[in-house]
Design a protein around this motif. Structure first.
Motif, PDB file in Angstrom:
ATOM      1  N   ILE A   1       0.691  -1.358   0.093  1.00 47.28           N
ATOM      2  CA  ILE A   1      -0.168  -0.276  -0.051  1.00 47.28           C
ATOM      3  C   ILE A   1       1.219   0.888   0.004  1.00 47.28           C
ATOM      4  O   ILE A   1       1.745   0.886   0.905  1.00 47.28           O
TER       5      ILE A   1
ATOM      6  N   SER B   1      -6.247  -1.510  -6.265  1.00 51.82           N
ATOM      7  CA  SER B   1      -7.540  -0.655  -6.113  1.00 51.82           C
ATOM      8  C   SER B   1      -6.669   0.681  -5.461  1.00 51.82           C
ATOM      9  O   SER B   1      -5.920   1.103  -5.251  1.00 51.82           O
ATOM     10  N   TRP B   2      -7.950   1.483  -5.018  1.00 47.84           N
ATOM     11  CA  TRP B   2      -7.324   2.242  -3.974  1.00 47.84           C
ATOM     12  C   TRP B   2      -8.746   2.860  -3.207  1.00 47.84           C
ATOM     13  O   TRP B   2      -9.972   2.231  -3.578  1.00 47.84           O
ATOM     14  N   ASP B   3      -8.252   3.609  -2.338  1.00 47.07           N
ATOM     15  CA  ASP B   3      -9.365   4.781  -1.671  1.00 47.07           C
ATOM     16  C   ASP B   3      -8.958   5.807  -0.901  1.00 47.07           C
ATOM     17  O   ASP B   3      -7.730   6.223  -0.714  1.00 47.07           O
ATOM     18  N   TYR B   4      -9.674   6.729  -1.546  1.00 49.70           N
ATOM     19  CA  TYR B   4      -9.370   8.264  -0.484  1.00 49.70           C
ATOM     20  C   TYR B   4     -10.219   8.862   0.682  1.00 49.70           C
ATOM     21  O   TYR B   4     -10.977   8.801   0.592  1.00 49.70           O
ATOM     22  N   ASP B   5      -9.640   9.365   1.491  1.00 49.16           N
ATOM     23  CA  ASP B   5      -9.919   9.532   2.486  1.00 49.16           C
ATOM     24  C   ASP B   5     -10.102  11.449   2.811  1.00 49.16           C
ATOM     25  O   ASP B   5      -8.371  11.938   3.107  1.00 49.16           O
ATOM     26  N   ASP B   6     -10.734  11.763   1.749  1.00 45.98           N
ATOM     27  CA  ASP B   6     -10.705  13.218   2.126  1.00 45.98           C
ATOM     28  C   ASP B   6     -10.701  13.956   2.912  1.00 45.98           C
ATOM     29  O   ASP B   6     -10.291  15.486   3.321  1.00 45.98           O
ATOM     30  N   ALA B   7     -11.002  13.516   4.301  1.00 47.23           N
ATOM     31  CA  ALA B   7     -10.684  14.363   5.391  1.00 47.23           C
ATOM     32  C   ALA B   7      -9.426  14.542   5.708  1.00 47.23           C
ATOM     33  O   ALA B   7      -8.756  15.643   6.215  1.00 47.23           O
ATOM     34  N   GLN B   8      -8.753  13.783   5.768  1.00 46.66           N
ATOM     35  CA  GLN B   8      -7.368  12.970   5.069  1.00 46.66           C
ATOM     36  C   GLN B   8      -6.490  13.817   4.160  1.00 46.66           C
ATOM     37  O   GLN B   8      -5.309  14.052   4.394  1.00 46.66           O
TER      38      GLN B   8
ATOM     39  N   LEU C   1      -5.796  12.372   2.426  1.00 45.88           N
ATOM     40  CA  LEU C   1      -4.962  10.857   2.238  1.00 45.88           C
ATOM     41  C   LEU C   1      -5.383   9.655   0.986  1.00 45.88           C
ATOM     42  O   LEU C   1      -6.328   8.967   1.517  1.00 45.88           O
TER      43      LEU C   1
ATOM     44  N   LEU D   1      -5.183   6.211  -0.678  1.00 48.91           N
ATOM     45  CA  LEU D   1      -3.901   4.605  -0.493  1.00 48.91           C
ATOM     46  C   LEU D   1      -4.242   4.475  -1.524  1.00 48.91           C
ATOM     47  O   LEU D   1      -5.324   4.071  -2.012  1.00 48.91           O
ATOM     48  N   VAL D   2      -3.127   3.773  -1.976  1.00 52.61           N
ATOM     49  CA  VAL D   2      -2.997   2.943  -4.030  1.00 52.61           C
ATOM     50  C   VAL D   2      -2.509   1.683  -3.398  1.00 52.61           C
ATOM     51  O   VAL D   2      -1.727   1.138  -2.453  1.00 52.61           O
TER      52      VAL D   2
END
Lengths: 266, 497
Positions: free
Chosen positions: B6, B41-48, B50, B52-53
């Motif tokens: 990751i 895959s990926w995920d994005y945390d708009d609060a941080q 951040l 993640l890939v």
């Protein structure tokens, strides 16, 4: 779901709970809550589930997320249910370390707080301690009283010295320098945390430090599924069933350092 | 060796358009693929802020992959991104827990069946299969169990029984000989039980052409003619019943059977007339060429397909032309059959047919489309690198279905590269590409000829190998993969010379 941790299995369940049926055990930090509320207003997802005790519904980790979602009117919340009394779930407390800029006379500074001068070695983990170059015990009759006194001490440092504390695990506090004062809250027992939450007696923010050995993250439950009164739970559970985790071994640094295994549902 | 990681990126700001992030990731994915790194895959945390890939790559490629992702985020999404250190090593090591969809589907089906008549109890057999498909990784198997509706405790105690029964090593959980022998025998039975028997009925058309009856093709015709979808399963099962025991049927009789079923099911909706009109639509189609009308025949359609597919300077193989002509014919049928039924003829202008043919070209050859903007030589070398990357990733995969998928994808890209270097247009299908390569063998220099022939034969064998493999089949597949990888490396060098 059982997460293998060496020879043992740690049980956790990813599901949804009614927001109103969960019990917090800590107060929230207003600025942090407002920040989270703003984030939830623009976000489409609840990214990470809150960790709750499956017996009592006590929120162990994620109080701010829970409070933000409650304030925004969500009916359901994605949770990770664990057995709080499993010894693999650790409970520590957060010590506060204040940088005071130089030697501080604690007895004068906390003149209205009852203090007992002791040797550091005399203090136990059940004591509320103020540690500078000297060590003081703050006597109390119940843990609730201890944490009420902790709040007074915290406010005194914040208001009079205008300093924000550095939060560190109580178990990791070592020697304190001449520029620092450490406030060590008593280490709570799990049954005390649950009892307080059942009585709706909230501890100050950052009182408990829970370490669960495996933590699901990135579940991204669509918020629209969590807002409807009826049918939401079934849909969310079906949604969660199709998620596939990626196992990340600790430590991993995301918004903070995680020392537990992460099950990342990317 | 490729592993799962990751990587984290802190974005300078939240992208203005949410889709921009998706586009940037998609572009980064293509860049990474060129050197064998897979962005899964990926995920994005708009609060941080951040991002993640999840990347599967060799550790040595991670720095390069990170730079490419940062570049794509800046170019496409217009945001500056900084790589975040997620662990002491920089990148957090991760592991895919649940098997690939084909394996997971196989296990899900088994978990719902009684599994009687085997030498092990149901729980033990499921645990053994789970352990085998998890690459002998107990942790992975235990985490997968709940996704199959099996309790991890039951699986754990089944492992203990398998250990005491000498099926698995108690310490390493590797499969011992008796377990391998059992799986070699059991998996084909379970596979056969779950697969549908294939019909081998011949269909004979009015011009004497013979093809094998295909439920899929009939379903596609029913769908194309605008029959309500809810009727299609009933029609298909009625046709199956009607053809029971037959070895051949004429196209006209087959159409008659379908029409009568449709009349029974939907008499008021003219469904039967719609279907017949669709199947025989080409009989009503004419093309206007230089002021004269010609009946639209297969020969004309194939000529048209050949002409359009050749527009990029590469020669389309015969099978590709046929496939393309089928797509054009489907489009023509759709247009003619949706016209009012009273018309006895429908006239197409040649330009209109050419437009249809160009529109259909990417459906059979994505290369045809890519050659609009890319040089053939560059495209061939990109296909070659990506193909090699997939082949290497296949060898390192622990999931038998994923391994096969990656290998076929690698062989497909590599075959496309070889065809381009021979001035032949590659198709979207590995089988067609291999057929075209075989057709070109005689023209190749002697030093390459045998390698290409072996490449064709290995690719066909891998593509035909069972996705849910037994230990014996899996060992064979691994052997073929190793040989394929070596062959591809050698052919790449020969290609470079």
């Amino acid at each position: 779901m059982s997460v293998p941790l060496g020879p043992q299995l740690f049980e956790l369940e990813l599901t949804v709970e009614k927001v109103d049926e969960l019990l917090p055990h800590e107060e929230v930090i207003p600025e942090h809550l407002e920040r989270l509320k703003a984030a939830f207003t623009v976000s489409l997802y609840q990214r990470n589930p809150v960790i709750v005790d499956f017996r009592s519904g006590c929120v162990l980790d994620g109080t701010h997320r829970w409070a933000a979602m409650r304030a925004l009117g969500f009916k359901w919340i994605a949770v990770c249910r664990v057995d709080y009394f499993n010894p693999l779930v650790e409970l520590d407390s957060w010590a506060r370390v204040y940088r005071v800029g130089g030697p501080l006379n604690i007895e004068e500074f906390l003149s209205d707080v009852e203090l007992e001068h002791i040797d550091l070695e005399e203090g136990s983990e059940r004591d509320l301690l103020v540690v500078s170059q000297e060590t003081y015990r703050v006597p109390y009759r119940s843990v609730w009283e201890a944490y009420t006194k902790l709040k007074v001490v915290d406010e005194r440092f914040s208001n009079q010295l205008q300093v924000k504390p550095l939060y560190v695990a109580r178990s990791s506090v070592g020697k304190v320098s001449v520029h620092e004062v450490a406030v060590l809250p008593p280490r709570l027992r799990k049954d005390e945390v649950v009892e307080l939450s059942k009585k709706r007696l909230l501890l100050p923010p950052k009182s408990t430090r829970h370490v669960v050995p495996a933590r699901p993250m990135g579940v991204n439950v669509p918020l629209k599924l969590l807002s409807s009164e009826k049918g939401g739970a079934d849909l969310v559970e079906e949604f969660l069933r199709q998620k596939r985790p990626l196992l990340v071994k600790p430590p991993i640094f995301l918004d903070r350092e995680y020392k537990e295994a992460i099950l990342y549902f990317m | 060796m490729a592993s799962e990681f990751i990587a984290g990126f802190r974005l300078s700001e939240i992208p203005g358009v949410p889709e921009a992030l998706e586009l940037a990731i998609s572009e980064a994915k293509a860049s990474l693929e060129a050197y064998g790194a897979v962005l899964k895959s990926w995920d994005y945390d708009d609060a941080q802020r951040l991002l993640l890939v999840h990347i599967r790559a060799e550790a040595s490629l991670l720095e390069r992959a990170t730079k490419d992702i940062v570049a794509a985020l800046s170019r496409v999404a217009g945001v500056d991104a900084k790589a975040e250190k997620l662990s002491q090593e920089g990148f957090a090591r991760a592991r895919t827990v649940v098997p690939s969809p084909p394996v997971m589907g196989f296990l899900l089906r088994l978990a719902r069946s009684s599994l009687e008549g085997f030498p092990l109890s149901r729980e033990e057999l499921l645990a053994l299969l789970l352990l085998y498909f998890s690459g002998g990784d107990k942790e992975r198997a235990l985490l997968t169990a709940p996704f199959l509706g099996i309790s991890a405790e039951a699986t754990s105690s089944a492992f203990e029984k398998l250990s005491s029964g000498k099926y698995i090593d108690p310490d390493t959980h590797t499969l011992l000989k008796p377990a391998e022998r059992l799986l070699d025998a059991v998996i084909p039975v379970l596979r056969a039980r779950s697969s549908m028997a294939r019909e081998s009925i011949k269909v004979l058309d009015e011009e004497g052409n013979v093809e094998t009856f295909s439920v899929e093709k009939l379903a596609a015709s029913l769908y194309g003619s605008g029959i309500p979808h809810s009727l299609i399963p009933t029609v298909l099962s009625g046709v199956r019943d009607a053809l029971q025991g037959k070895s051949a049927v004429s196209k006209r009789n087959l159409v008659a059977i379908v029409s009568s079923l449709l009349e029974d099911l939907e008499p008021a909706a003219s469904a039967a007339a719609k279907f017949t009109g669709y199947v025989y639509a080409l009989d009503k189609a004419f093309v206007s060429v230089d002021g004269s009308l010609k009946k639209l025949k297969w020969g004309f359609l194939r000529e048209l397909s050949f002409k359009v597919l050749s527009e990029r300077g590469l020669i389309p193989p015969h099978r590709l032309v046929e496939l393309h002509a089928d797509f054009v014919a489907d489009e023509v049928r759709g247009i003619v059959s949706s016209a009012p039924w009273k018309f006895e003829g429908y006239v197409f202008e040649l330009e209109e047919l050419e437009r249809i043919a160009r529109h259909a070209a990417p459906k059979v050859s994505a290369t045809w489309l890519e050659l609009c903007s890319l040089d053939a030589g560059l495209l061939a070398s990109e296909y070659m690198s990506r193909g090699l990357g997939y082949a290497k990733a296949a060898m390192e995969s622990i999931d038998c279905a994923e391994r096969k998928e990656l290998a076929v994808r690698g062989a497909f890209l590599f075959s496309s590269a070889l065809l381009i270097s021979m001035k032949v247009l590659p198709s979207n299908y590995v089988g067609v590409n291999v057929g075209a390569l075989r057709g070109k063998l005689e023209t190749l220099p002697q030093n390459i000829k045998s390698d290409v022939a072996r490449f064709c034969s290995l690719t066909t064998s891998i593509a035909r190998s069972p996705t849910i493999a037994t230990p014996r089949e899996d060992r064979k597949l691994l052997g073929m993969l190793k040989e394929l990888d070596e062959l591809m490396d050698r052919l790449k060098l020969e290609h470079a010379i």
